[in-house]
Design an enzyme around this catalytic site. Structure first.
Site, PDB file in Angstrom:
ATOM      1  N   SER A  14      -1.724  -3.402   5.525  1.00 15.91           N
ATOM      2  CA  SER A  14      -2.853  -2.493   5.412  1.00 15.91           C
ATOM      3  C   SER A  14      -3.984  -3.269   4.747  1.00 15.91           C
ATOM      4  O   SER A  14      -3.858  -3.685   3.596  1.00 15.91           O
ATOM      5  CB  SER A  14      -2.482  -1.274   4.564  1.00 15.91           C
ATOM      6  OG  SER A  14      -3.629  -0.512   4.262  1.00 15.91           O
ATOM      7  N   HIS A  39      -2.442  -2.721  10.420  1.00 12.34           N
ATOM      8  CA  HIS A  39      -2.553  -1.294  10.118  1.00 12.34           C
ATOM      9  C   HIS A  39      -3.957  -1.082   9.569  1.00 12.34           C
ATOM     10  O   HIS A  39      -4.274  -1.522   8.456  1.00 12.34           O
ATOM     11  CB  HIS A  39      -1.476  -0.927   9.093  1.00 12.34           C
ATOM     12  CG  HIS A  39      -1.498   0.505   8.659  1.00 12.34           C
ATOM     13  ND1 HIS A  39      -0.730   1.482   9.262  1.00 12.34           N
ATOM     14  CD2 HIS A  39      -2.165   1.122   7.651  1.00 12.34           C
ATOM     15  CE1 HIS A  39      -0.921   2.631   8.656  1.00 12.34           C
ATOM     16  NE2 HIS A  39      -1.800   2.451   7.669  1.00 12.34           N
ATOM     17  N   ASP A  41      -6.899   1.269   8.309  1.00 18.14           N
ATOM     18  CA  ASP A  41      -7.122   2.590   7.716  1.00 18.14           C
ATOM     19  C   ASP A  41      -8.540   3.075   7.981  1.00 18.14           C
ATOM     20  O   ASP A  41      -9.510   2.456   7.554  1.00 18.14           O
ATOM     21  CB  ASP A  41      -6.888   2.523   6.206  1.00 18.14           C
ATOM     22  CG  ASP A  41      -5.429   2.303   5.854  1.00 18.14           C
ATOM     23  OD1 ASP A  41      -4.588   3.085   6.327  1.00 18.14           O
ATOM     24  OD2 ASP A  41      -5.129   1.354   5.107  1.00 18.14           O
ATOM     25  N   MET A  43     -11.053   6.209   7.284  1.00 17.00           N
ATOM     26  CA  MET A  43     -11.241   7.372   6.412  1.00 17.00           C
ATOM     27  C   MET A  43     -12.653   7.916   6.597  1.00 17.00           C
ATOM     28  O   MET A  43     -13.602   7.150   6.731  1.00 17.00           O
ATOM     29  CB  MET A  43     -11.030   6.976   4.954  1.00 17.00           C
ATOM     30  CG  MET A  43      -9.696   6.311   4.675  1.00 17.00           C
ATOM     31  SD  MET A  43      -9.537   5.890   2.922  1.00 17.00           S
ATOM     32  CE  MET A  43      -8.049   4.877   2.977  1.00 17.00           C
ATOM     33  N   HIS A  73      -4.763   4.011  11.606  1.00 11.11           N
ATOM     34  CA  HIS A  73      -4.297   5.102  10.752  1.00 11.11           C
ATOM     35  C   HIS A  73      -5.486   6.005  10.477  1.00 11.11           C
ATOM     36  O   HIS A  73      -6.322   5.715   9.621  1.00 11.11           O
ATOM     37  CB  HIS A  73      -3.709   4.540   9.463  1.00 11.11           C
ATOM     38  CG  HIS A  73      -3.139   5.598   8.560  1.00 11.11           C
ATOM     39  ND1 HIS A  73      -2.746   5.334   7.275  1.00 11.11           N
ATOM     40  CD2 HIS A  73      -2.905   6.927   8.759  1.00 11.11           C
ATOM     41  CE1 HIS A  73      -2.293   6.445   6.720  1.00 11.11           C
ATOM     42  NE2 HIS A  73      -2.395   7.428   7.600  1.00 11.11           N
ATOM     43  N   MET A  75      -7.106   8.720   8.973  1.00 13.75           N
ATOM     44  CA  MET A  75      -7.157   9.687   7.874  1.00 13.75           C
ATOM     45  C   MET A  75      -8.477  10.429   7.966  1.00 13.75           C
ATOM     46  O   MET A  75      -9.395  10.256   7.139  1.00 13.75           O
ATOM     47  CB  MET A  75      -6.971   8.960   6.547  1.00 13.75           C
ATOM     48  CG  MET A  75      -5.555   8.452   6.357  1.00 13.75           C
ATOM     49  SD  MET A  75      -5.327   7.494   4.844  1.00 13.75           S
ATOM     50  CE  MET A  75      -5.757   5.855   5.440  1.00 13.75           C
ATOM     51  N   MET A 144       4.085   9.073   4.506  1.00 12.07           N
ATOM     52  CA  MET A 144       3.230   8.612   3.426  1.00 12.07           C
ATOM     53  C   MET A 144       3.989   8.708   2.101  1.00 12.07           C
ATOM     54  O   MET A 144       4.537   9.757   1.768  1.00 12.07           O
ATOM     55  CB  MET A 144       1.959   9.456   3.346  1.00 12.07           C
ATOM     56  CG  MET A 144       1.041   9.341   4.558  1.00 12.07           C
ATOM     57  SD  MET A 144       0.432   7.652   4.827  1.00 12.07           S
ATOM     58  CE  MET A 144      -0.500   7.369   3.314  1.00 12.07           C
ATOM     59  N   ASP A 178       4.306   4.167   4.373  1.00 18.45           N
ATOM     60  CA  ASP A 178       2.993   3.654   3.960  1.00 18.45           C
ATOM     61  C   ASP A 178       2.642   4.196   2.582  1.00 18.45           C
ATOM     62  O   ASP A 178       2.587   5.409   2.379  1.00 18.45           O
ATOM     63  CB  ASP A 178       1.948   4.092   4.983  1.00 18.45           C
ATOM     64  CG  ASP A 178       0.534   3.635   4.623  1.00 18.45           C
ATOM     65  OD1 ASP A 178       0.386   2.790   3.731  1.00 18.45           O
ATOM     66  OD2 ASP A 178      -0.415   4.128   5.260  1.00 18.45           O
TER      67      ASP A 178
END
Length: 231
Positions: A14, A39, A41, A43, A73, A75, A144, A178
């Site tokens: 990540s 990975h 992220d 957001m 990922h 979010m 998570m 994760d």
């Protein structure tokens, strides 16, 4: 990267805690160290309080890392909105949160129609059984072990039984973990049956990421072999 149907370890750094001003080089550094995928992220400041980056960054990364598998990922609130943009940018897997959508089935369908693999993540307070109606449609489930939104959080060990629950029911499921995962916590995750290992600051900031990856991979593969022999 081909997913493994739960049979072997795949490690995805990540890069939230990496040098984001030099993201392509950081990703390449971690691939060279033995990572299986990236990975990434995403957001939005709504589903989680933090902001990172979106599909324009992924589109810039793709030509520089043409062979690297990108797991997004997501979010984000209403993850359906970004499926086509991420597919067009070159994403390979789109992992959305169960808590973020009112239509998980429709979200999964759109992801598959866009040509990506579909993953579903669940937050620490969420009961693992919520994923059961969707298992046959998913390529992976992401457990998570921190509350999403920030890197460097402490591993929540109480989430580990969710992994074990899924592995007991679905031998060939790709199960990701994760949050706070690294050499100090990998054994718990491995023994429970996780095989897609997302590691952030513990790996990205390690003085020898190749050694870190090799250590975690050996622990996970050993545990998976034992699990598959026993069941």
């Amino acid at each position: 990267m081909a997913l493994s149907n739960g049979s072997c370890c795949k490690i995805g750094p990540s890069i939230l805690n990496a040098d984001l001003s030099n993201l392509a080089a950081e990703c390449q550094r971690l691939v060279d160290a033995g990572s299986d995928y990236m990975h990434l992220d995403v957001m939005d400041g709504h589903f989680v309080p933090n902001l990172t980056f979106g599909h324009p960054v992924v589109k810039c990364l793709r030509p520089k890392l043409p062979e690297v598998f990108f797991e997004m990922h997501m979010m984000v609130a209403a993850p359906e909105r970004w499926i086509e943009s991420m597919a067009d940018a070159g994403a390979d897997m789109y992992t959305f949160h169960y808590e973020a959508t009112e239509d998980p089935v429709g979200c999964i369908r759109k992801i598959k129609e866009a040509g990506m693999k579909a993953g579903m993540g669940i937050n620490p307070p969420t009961d693992v059984e919520v994923v059961l109606p969707y298992i046959d449609q998913l390529d992976c489930v992401l457990i998570m072990t921190v509350n999403p939104g920030f890197g460097g959080q402490k591993f929540i060990a109480e989430c580990v039984p969710k992994i074990e629950f899924l592995r007991n029911k679905f031998r060939n499921l790709d199960i990701g973990v994760d949050g706070g995962v690294g050499p100090k916590t990998i054994q718990e995750c491995a023994d429970a049956g996780a095989n897609l290992i997302v590691s952030g600051s513990a790996l990205v900031g390690h003085e020898n990421p190749q050694e870190c990856i090799a250590t975690m991979r050996a622990i996970v593969d050993s545990a998976l072999q034992k699990i598959h022999l026993e069941r």
